[in-house]
Design a protein around this motif. Structure first.
Motif, PDB file in Angstrom:
ATOM      1  N   TYR A 221       0.838  -1.200   0.000  1.00  0.00           N
ATOM      2  CA  TYR A 221       0.000   0.000   0.000  1.00  0.00           C
ATOM      3  C   TYR A 221       0.871   1.247   0.000  1.00  0.00           C
ATOM      4  O   TYR A 221       2.064   1.205   0.317  1.00  0.00           O
ATOM      5  N   PHE A 222       0.256   2.356  -0.395  1.00  0.00           N
ATOM      6  CA  PHE A 222       0.930   3.649  -0.376  1.00  0.00           C
ATOM      7  C   PHE A 222       0.383   4.503   0.759  1.00  0.00           C
ATOM      8  O   PHE A 222      -0.830   4.515   1.006  1.00  0.00           O
ATOM      9  N   GLU A 223       1.269   5.225   1.416  1.00  0.00           N
ATOM     10  CA  GLU A 223       0.877   6.321   2.297  1.00  0.00           C
ATOM     11  C   GLU A 223       1.221   7.600   1.536  1.00  0.00           C
ATOM     12  O   GLU A 223       2.370   7.773   1.100  1.00  0.00           O
ATOM     13  N   LEU A 224       0.252   8.488   1.358  1.00  0.00           N
ATOM     14  CA  LEU A 224       0.503   9.673   0.555  1.00  0.00           C
ATOM     15  C   LEU A 224      -0.385  10.840   0.975  1.00  0.00           C
ATOM     16  O   LEU A 224      -1.424  10.653   1.612  1.00  0.00           O
ATOM     17  N   SER A 225       0.078  12.041   0.639  1.00  0.00           N
ATOM     18  CA  SER A 225      -0.699  13.244   0.938  1.00  0.00           C
ATOM     19  C   SER A 225      -0.265  14.363  -0.002  1.00  0.00           C
ATOM     20  O   SER A 225       0.814  14.317  -0.598  1.00  0.00           O
ATOM     21  N   SER A 226      -1.137  15.388  -0.133  1.00  0.00           N
ATOM     22  CA  SER A 226      -0.836  16.576  -0.940  1.00  0.00           C
ATOM     23  C   SER A 226      -1.477  17.773  -0.247  1.00  0.00           C
ATOM     24  O   SER A 226      -2.127  17.634   0.799  1.00  0.00           O
ATOM     25  N   SER A 227      -1.359  18.931  -0.854  1.00  0.00           N
ATOM     26  CA  SER A 227      -1.978  20.128  -0.275  1.00  0.00           C
ATOM     27  C   SER A 227      -3.498  20.089  -0.410  1.00  0.00           C
ATOM     28  O   SER A 227      -4.211  20.820   0.282  1.00  0.00           O
ATOM     29  N   ASP A 228      -3.991  19.201  -1.296  1.00  0.00           N
ATOM     30  CA  ASP A 228      -5.442  19.055  -1.490  1.00  0.00           C
ATOM     31  C   ASP A 228      -5.774  17.554  -1.458  1.00  0.00           C
ATOM     32  O   ASP A 228      -5.875  16.900  -2.500  1.00  0.00           O
ATOM     33  N   ASN A 229      -5.969  17.033  -0.244  1.00  0.00           N
ATOM     34  CA  ASN A 229      -6.220  15.604  -0.099  1.00  0.00           C
ATOM     35  C   ASN A 229      -7.580  15.173  -0.651  1.00  0.00           C
ATOM     36  O   ASN A 229      -7.769  14.021  -1.036  1.00  0.00           O
ATOM     37  N   ASP A 230      -8.535  16.116  -0.694  1.00  0.00           N
ATOM     38  CA  ASP A 230      -9.848  15.767  -1.256  1.00  0.00           C
ATOM     39  C   ASP A 230      -9.732  15.453  -2.741  1.00  0.00           C
ATOM     40  O   ASP A 230     -10.291  14.462  -3.224  1.00  0.00           O
ATOM     41  N   LYS A 231      -8.986  16.290  -3.453  1.00  0.00           N
ATOM     42  CA  LYS A 231      -8.771  16.050  -4.879  1.00  0.00           C
ATOM     43  C   LYS A 231      -7.944  14.778  -5.088  1.00  0.00           C
ATOM     44  O   LYS A 231      -8.224  13.978  -5.985  1.00  0.00           O
ATOM     45  N   LEU A 232      -6.924  14.602  -4.219  1.00  0.00           N
ATOM     46  CA  LEU A 232      -6.080  13.410  -4.297  1.00  0.00           C
ATOM     47  C   LEU A 232      -6.922  12.153  -4.100  1.00  0.00           C
ATOM     48  O   LEU A 232      -6.774  11.169  -4.844  1.00  0.00           O
ATOM     49  N   ASN A 233      -7.825  12.190  -3.133  1.00  0.00           N
ATOM     50  CA  ASN A 233      -8.696  11.048  -2.847  1.00  0.00           C
ATOM     51  C   ASN A 233      -9.574  10.725  -4.058  1.00  0.00           C
ATOM     52  O   ASN A 233      -9.755   9.561  -4.435  1.00  0.00           O
ATOM     53  N   GLU A 234     -10.099  11.758  -4.676  1.00  0.00           N
ATOM     54  CA  GLU A 234     -10.962  11.582  -5.844  1.00  0.00           C
ATOM     55  C   GLU A 234     -10.198  10.927  -7.004  1.00  0.00           C
ATOM     56  O   GLU A 234     -10.705   9.993  -7.655  1.00  0.00           O
ATOM     57  N   VAL A 235      -8.975  11.404  -7.248  1.00  0.00           N
ATOM     58  CA  VAL A 235      -8.177  10.867  -8.355  1.00  0.00           C
ATOM     59  C   VAL A 235      -7.770   9.422  -8.080  1.00  0.00           C
ATOM     60  O   VAL A 235      -7.832   8.556  -8.968  1.00  0.00           O
ATOM     61  N   LEU A 236      -7.352   9.141  -6.849  1.00  0.00           N
ATOM     62  CA  LEU A 236      -6.939   7.781  -6.503  1.00  0.00           C
ATOM     63  C   LEU A 236      -8.090   6.789  -6.665  1.00  0.00           C
ATOM     64  O   LEU A 236      -7.900   5.667  -7.141  1.00  0.00           O
ATOM     65  N   ASN A 237      -9.292   7.223  -6.274  1.00  0.00           N
ATOM     66  CA  ASN A 237     -10.461   6.341  -6.398  1.00  0.00           C
ATOM     67  C   ASN A 237     -10.830   6.073  -7.852  1.00  0.00           C
ATOM     68  O   ASN A 237     -11.497   5.071  -8.144  1.00  0.00           O
ATOM     69  N   SER A 238     -10.395   6.944  -8.747  1.00  0.00           N
ATOM     70  CA  SER A 238     -10.698   6.749 -10.171  1.00  0.00           C
ATOM     71  C   SER A 238      -9.708   5.799 -10.837  1.00  0.00           C
ATOM     72  O   SER A 238      -9.922   5.390 -11.982  1.00  0.00           O
ATOM     73  N   MET A 239      -8.637   5.451 -10.132  1.00  0.00           N
ATOM     74  CA  MET A 239      -7.612   4.571 -10.687  1.00  0.00           C
ATOM     75  C   MET A 239      -7.933   3.110 -10.394  1.00  0.00           C
ATOM     76  O   MET A 239      -8.404   2.766  -9.314  1.00  0.00           O
ATOM     77  N   ASN A 240      -7.653   2.255 -11.360  1.00  0.00           N
ATOM     78  CA  ASN A 240      -7.921   0.827 -11.189  1.00  0.00           C
ATOM     79  C   ASN A 240      -6.856   0.099 -10.380  1.00  0.00           C
ATOM     80  O   ASN A 240      -7.014  -1.086 -10.079  1.00  0.00           O
ATOM     81  N   TYR A 241      -5.778   0.804 -10.057  1.00  0.00           N
ATOM     82  CA  TYR A 241      -4.679   0.172  -9.331  1.00  0.00           C
ATOM     83  C   TYR A 241      -5.040  -0.157  -7.882  1.00  0.00           C
ATOM     84  O   TYR A 241      -4.415  -1.009  -7.259  1.00  0.00           O
ATOM     85  N   PHE A 242      -6.056   0.548  -7.334  1.00  0.00           N
ATOM     86  CA  PHE A 242      -6.288   0.481  -5.899  1.00  0.00           C
ATOM     87  C   PHE A 242      -7.537  -0.320  -5.536  1.00  0.00           C
ATOM     88  O   PHE A 242      -8.590  -0.196  -6.179  1.00  0.00           O
ATOM     89  N   GLU A 243      -7.384  -1.144  -4.479  1.00  0.00           N
ATOM     90  CA  GLU A 243      -8.507  -1.890  -3.914  1.00  0.00           C
ATOM     91  C   GLU A 243      -9.441  -0.940  -3.177  1.00  0.00           C
ATOM     92  O   GLU A 243     -10.659  -0.997  -3.316  1.00  0.00           O
ATOM     93  N   LYS A 244      -8.839  -0.059  -2.383  1.00  0.00           N
ATOM     94  CA  LYS A 244      -9.614   0.965  -1.676  1.00  0.00           C
ATOM     95  C   LYS A 244      -8.678   2.054  -1.163  1.00  0.00           C
ATOM     96  O   LYS A 244      -7.466   1.837  -1.023  1.00  0.00           O
TER      97      LYS A 244
END
Length: 298
Positions: A221-244
């Motif tokens: 798993y990845f631990e990650l953060s940015s200045s806009d975690n809401d946008k980051l969360n949205e983009v990550l959820n759109s990727m097929n690489y992640f289970e959740k």
């Protein structure tokens, strides 16, 4: 790889209690195998059977390709009980007695005492030894006839942190010289630090058998953060690489369903306008994997 031990459908019952239930696994030469499970999971009973101390109810096993061979057991060193030596004899004298019983040459005594860090205490009485030193002397005794396989049942039980570290270092040293080791333990940390392979037992049944680093199909798993975690969360959820994707304080935890490098993820996110201020890829600990396996099987 050459198999030093093959266990096939081994079962042991005591009245209505099934201590070991249809156990099958093999041990390959040169590896360190951990029998992992809570007290009462069947670890000690299994060791007793393959050492011809406990009679099985069903099943069989082979040492070095030979079934129930006394000659094969001469290649196996084992500690399955508390160290038991003559208290008022020195470490050296106690090992002389063991060497005579095993038919080992007396010259092996100093060699094995050196391995376990007790050569300087050779002339000291066993009664003056700490629990950790007694355990290390027992390992020296088990090594006197240069066994191909060393079996240890809860080798760090009751030891203080320093004693645990000493035993762990000795096990790794012995393994580095090519000796196959089978280690029974209820301690996840102990198995994770010294074992290449693990067999997880619960109520006498096998839940998992294989390499420690391949316990689950998890890609980490990845631990990650940015200045806009809401946008980051949205983009990550759109990727097929992640289970959740899980919120973890000020960071996000992205659990992978397939392999992905940190470099590739960083590039993909940058292309979508996200600059990360934290990015770490981790594998699940043995404890996390153990919990997943036991929960899935219950």
């Amino acid at each position: 790889m050459e198999k030093v031990l093959e266990i096939n459908h081994l079962t042991k019952t005591f009245g209505k209690l099934t201590a070991v239930n249809d156990l099958s696994f093999s041990v390959e030469k040169g590896n360190v195998y951990g029998l992992l499970g809570p007290n009462g999971s069947g670890k000690s009973t299994t060791l007793g059977m393959i050492l011809d101390v406990v009679n099985p109810t069903h099943g069989d096993w082979r040492w070095f390709g030979q079934e129930h061979s006394t000659d094969s057991l001469k290649k196996v060193g084992a500690i399955i009980e508390r160290p038991n030596f003559y208290p008022y004899l020195s470490a050296g004298k106690n090992l002389e007695i063991v060497a005579q019983i095993k038919g080992a040459h007396p010259s092996k005594i100093d060699e094995k005492l050196k391995i376990v860090g007790l050569l300087e205490r050779k002339k000291d009485k066993f009664s003056t030894f700490s629990l950790g030193m007694k355990q290390r002397l027992a390992i020296a005794a088990a090594l006197l006839n240069d066994p191909h396989v060393l079996i240890l049942d809860e080798p760090t039980n009751g030891l203080d942190p320093q004693g645990i570290i000493q035993i762990r270092e000795i096990i790794l040293q012995i393994a580095s010289q090519g000796t196959t080791i089978i280690l029974a333990s209820h301690l996840l940390d102990e198995v994770e630090k010294v074992c290449s392979h693990v067999v997880i037992l619960e109520r006498g049944k096998t839940l998992y058998s294989g390499r420690v680093d391949e316990m689950t199909a998890s890609f980490g798993y990845f631990e990650l953060s940015s200045s806009d975690n809401d946008k980051l969360n949205e983009v990550l959820n759109s990727m097929n690489y992640f289970e959740k994707i899980v919120q973890n304080g000020n960071q996000l935890k992205g659990i992978l369903r397939e392999d992905l490098s940190a470099e590739s993820l960083n590039r993909l996110l940058f292309e979508r306008g996200i600059v990360l201020n934290h990015l770490v890829k981790r594998r699940e600990s043995l404890e996390q994997q153990f919990l997943q396996i036991t929960q899935n099987k219950n």
